[in-house]
Design a protein around this motif. Structure first.
Motif, PDB file in Angstrom:
ATOM      1  N   ASP A  75      48.813  43.193  39.885  1.00 15.98           N
ATOM      2  CA  ASP A  75      49.621  43.763  38.804  1.00 15.98           C
ATOM      3  C   ASP A  75      49.346  45.251  38.620  1.00 15.98           C
ATOM      4  OD1 ASP A  75      50.816  41.207  37.909  1.00 15.98           O
ATOM      5  OD2 ASP A  75      48.697  40.726  37.686  1.00 15.98           O
TER       6      ASP A  75
ATOM      7  N   ARG B 131      48.170  36.711  30.867  1.00 13.59           N
ATOM      8  CA  ARG B 131      49.392  37.530  30.785  1.00 13.59           C
ATOM      9  C   ARG B 131      50.299  37.152  31.948  1.00 13.59           C
ATOM     10  NH1 ARG B 131      50.656  42.029  34.056  1.00 13.59           N
ATOM     11  NH2 ARG B 131      51.853  40.245  34.729  1.00 13.59           N
TER      12      ARG B 131
ATOM     13  N   LYS C   2      52.801  32.890  44.371  1.00 14.34           N
ATOM     14  CA  LYS C   2      52.390  34.077  45.141  1.00 14.34           C
ATOM     15  C   LYS C   2      51.929  33.660  46.533  1.00 14.34           C
ATOM     16  CE  LYS C   2      52.658  37.355  41.921  1.00 14.34           C
ATOM     17  NZ  LYS C   2      53.236  38.688  41.988  1.00 14.34           N
TER      18      LYS C   2
ATOM     19  N   GLU D 238      45.555  37.982  39.564  1.00  7.87           N
ATOM     20  CA  GLU D 238      46.965  37.964  39.173  1.00  7.87           C
ATOM     21  C   GLU D 238      47.113  37.590  37.702  1.00  7.87           C
ATOM     22  OE1 GLU D 238      49.383  38.649  41.743  1.00  7.87           O
ATOM     23  OE2 GLU D 238      50.609  38.923  39.959  1.00  7.87           O
ATOM     24  N   ASP D 239      47.843  38.388  36.979  1.00  7.83           N
ATOM     25  CA  ASP D 239      48.251  38.066  35.613  1.00  7.83           C
ATOM     26  C   ASP D 239      47.090  37.783  34.656  1.00  7.83           C
ATOM     27  OD1 ASP D 239      50.651  38.524  36.780  1.00  7.83           O
ATOM     28  OD2 ASP D 239      51.586  36.632  36.233  1.00  7.83           O
TER      29      ASP D 239
END
Ligand SMILES: O=C([O-])CC(=O)C(=O)O
Ligand SMILES: [Mg+2]
Length: 576
Positions: A280, A166, A184, A256-257
């Motif tokens: 997130d 995602r 990041k 992350e994601d």
């Protein structure tokens, strides 16, 4: 030899430079982006290091090089080209890259980070030049530690890892998601001063369900469907253990994601055992709660006088809602009273107890209201009459004209946070929020928007992006040796961030400090989190430094070039 300390983010220790000096010379110095200074090498350095003649004769100091970079930066006609240019600068001359980013943070952040990084991820195969970071695939089960040993740096302190399911609000981008950990971690250094050589971006490639990528001849990942079975958990478990074996128990692992389900599951599974957090869920929560706390100075309401409607009940919304409950409880409400102020809407409508449409996970169930079902967001808004609406489900234009008009009808100053990224996924634009509410909106967005003028007044929308939070927490976790990161640290960071919003910012409509101050903001968050960590026995670095402010700053990266001119000395009877 004293270091120049013109840098925005402190200065480094001389010792490391000396060690570097001894290790490499000749053309290898120019090929190593950590050491390379381009035409900034002095005449003495060129001669001593065996690179004389390999550079044009002119000497160009770092100021001159920044000028040259900016000339190039502006010459490009689109942001994707600027992204490619900056990445190649990072590969070539790291100190110059970070000097440019920190000095021009407002211009650069939208390129190396949201929103351009999203586009870069979508085109990652096409723009691929040089690999950055580590790829671990589902076929590498049993060999993860060996792969980590292939990484050339032994001193890794911060890992950002994604499985690409995602990426921002763009969905499953598989191995193309590598742009996110890379971006990041660039902010870890640029905003908080984490030493770049200690940062490691990792992509876990378990396949992708994105058909476009599976048919993309340039795709860089495994061309297979996502692994959904037990092998996925086996790989992640092996990864976590291998990371600690290779880098020690205090290495920070930022998730992350990841897709919704895995994000929540893995956070619960690992949060009390490893130094880890999910950006997130928790980073976004902290930045959103900070914005809400700051907005109270504009709306002149107490936190407990607010009613929040969330568009979406995914990672960000649930994370924000949970942190809000903590903040509300801290302000004196019971948990039950706090939860009553939070109304969530997912793809099946308002989240209510025993919802006929079903689809309630445990996380959603916690926020189920006792109310009749309502299908549409606009009907939820007109029924609940919230003081704040928060969008984080990547449904562009979800805050339509009716919703914005209603919000302005129900509230003197409605809070409208369109947090989805990148810009194309925002629930409404800054312009829509300010014009439709006739300048009443207290607006923030995840991706940056330009200022908007309504009725002669110019509003500067704040960027409610976790970039205000994760770099500072990351730096402190690393240098204070924090072993697990409890939720309270995120609430603490949110409170600190909200207090850094000045009266003049609020007057311009901002509920976050301007991006131009984000480097100092990140440092302040790092210092305050360090104070909190020592007070609450979360920091294992002992003895506790006398002055945490100085201590934190002393660990920050310096963008000043190191000197390779050795300090020569003589022996008795041996003249130089
Ligand atoms: O990367 C960003 O801009 C914020 C974030 O974590 C996301 O949207 O997933
Ligand atoms: Mg993210």
């Amino acid at each position: 030899m004293a270091e120049k300390s013109s840098s925005a983010i402190g200065s480094t220790e001389k010792g490391r430079h000396y060690a570097n000096r001894l290790k490499v010379r000749g053309i290898d110095v120019m090929r190593d982006p950590h050491l390379n200074k381009g035409m900034g090498f002095t005449l003495k350095e060129r001669q001593i290091m065996g690179i004389h003649g390999l550079l044009p004769p002119a000497l160009l100091d770092q100021d001159g090089q920044v000028y040259q970079v900016m000339q190039n930066f502006h010459r490009w006609e689109n942001n994707l080209d600027r992204y490619i240019y900056l990445m190649s600068l990072q590969d070539r001359n790291e100190k110059l890259f970070y000097r440019v980013i920190t000095e021009h943070v407002e211009l650069m952040m939208p390129i190396i980070y949201t929103p351009t990084v999203g586009l870069a991820c979508q085109k990652y195969g096409m723009i691929f030049r040089k690999p950055r970071g580590l790829y671990i695939t589902i076929h590498d089960i049993g060999h993860v530690y060996e792969i980590l040993c292939n990484w050339p740096v032994d001193e890794v302190k911060a890992i950002v890892v994604t499985d690409g399911e995602r990426i921002l609000g763009l969905g499953d981008l598989g191995a193309y998601g590598m742009g996110i950990p890379v971006g990041k971690l660039s902010l870890y250094t640029a905003l908080a001063g984490v030493q770049p050589h200690t940062c490691l971006p990792i992509t876990i490639d378990v396949g992708t369900n994105n058909e476009t990528l599976l048919n993309d001849p340039l795709y860089i990942g495994l061309k297979q469907k996502r692994e959904r079975g037990p092998a996925y958990d086996q790989l992640i478990e092996e990864f976590m253990k291998a990371v600690v074996r290779r880098y020690g128990e205090n290495v920070l692992i930022q998730f992350e994601d990841f897709g919704n389900n895995n994000a929540f599951r893995l956070l619960e599974k690992y949060r009390n055992k490893y130094c880890t957090f999910n950006d997130d869920i928790q980073g976004t929560a902290a930045v959103a709660v900070a914005g809400i706390l700051a907005s109270l100075n504009i709306t002149k309401k107490k936190l407990s006088e607010n009613k929040f409607v969330f568009q979406g009940a995914g990672e960000a919304s649930i994370g924000i809602a949970k942190l809000l409950v903590m903040a509300l409880m801290k302000s004196g409400l019971s948990k039950e009273e706090a939860v009553k102020r939070i109304w969530m809407v997912d793809s099946k409508g308002l989240i209510v107890k025993n919802r006929p449409a079903g689809g309630l996970t445990d996380h959603k169930e916690e926020f189920a209201q006792t109310h009749a079902p309502i299908d549409k967001l606009e009907d939820v808004v007109s029924t609940v009459k919230p003081t704040a609406i928060i969008g984080a489900a990547a449904q562009p234009q979800a805050f339509n004209e009716k919703i914005l008009t209603d919000m302005a009808k129900f509230n003197e100053r409605p809070i409208i946070f369109a947090l989805s990224n990148p810009t194309s996924k925002a629930e409404c634009t800054a312009e829509q929020a300010y014009t439709i509410t006739k300048g009443k909106a207290v607006f923030a967005s995840g991706s940056p928007f330009q200022p908007v003028t309504v009725g002669g007044k110019t509003f500067h929308p704040g960027q409610g992006n976790n970039a205000y939070i994760f770099p500072g927490i990351g730096l402190t976790a690393i240098v204070c040796d924090i072993r697990t990161i409890p939720e309270e640290i995120f609430l603490e960071s949110a409170e600190v961030l909200s207090k850094l919003v000045e009266k003049s910012d609020l007057e311009e409509g901002r509920v976050y400090p301007p991006l131009s101050k984000i480097v100092e903001v990140s440092t302040t968050i790092a210092i305050k989190v360090a104070e909190y960590a020592y007070k609450n026995n979360l920091a294992y670095r002992h003895p506790k430094p006398d002055n945490l402010d100085t201590f934190i700053r002393s660990h920050q990266y310096s963008v000043d070039y190191q000197t390779f001119e050795p300090e020569l000395y003589e022996w008795p009877g041996h003249k130089l």
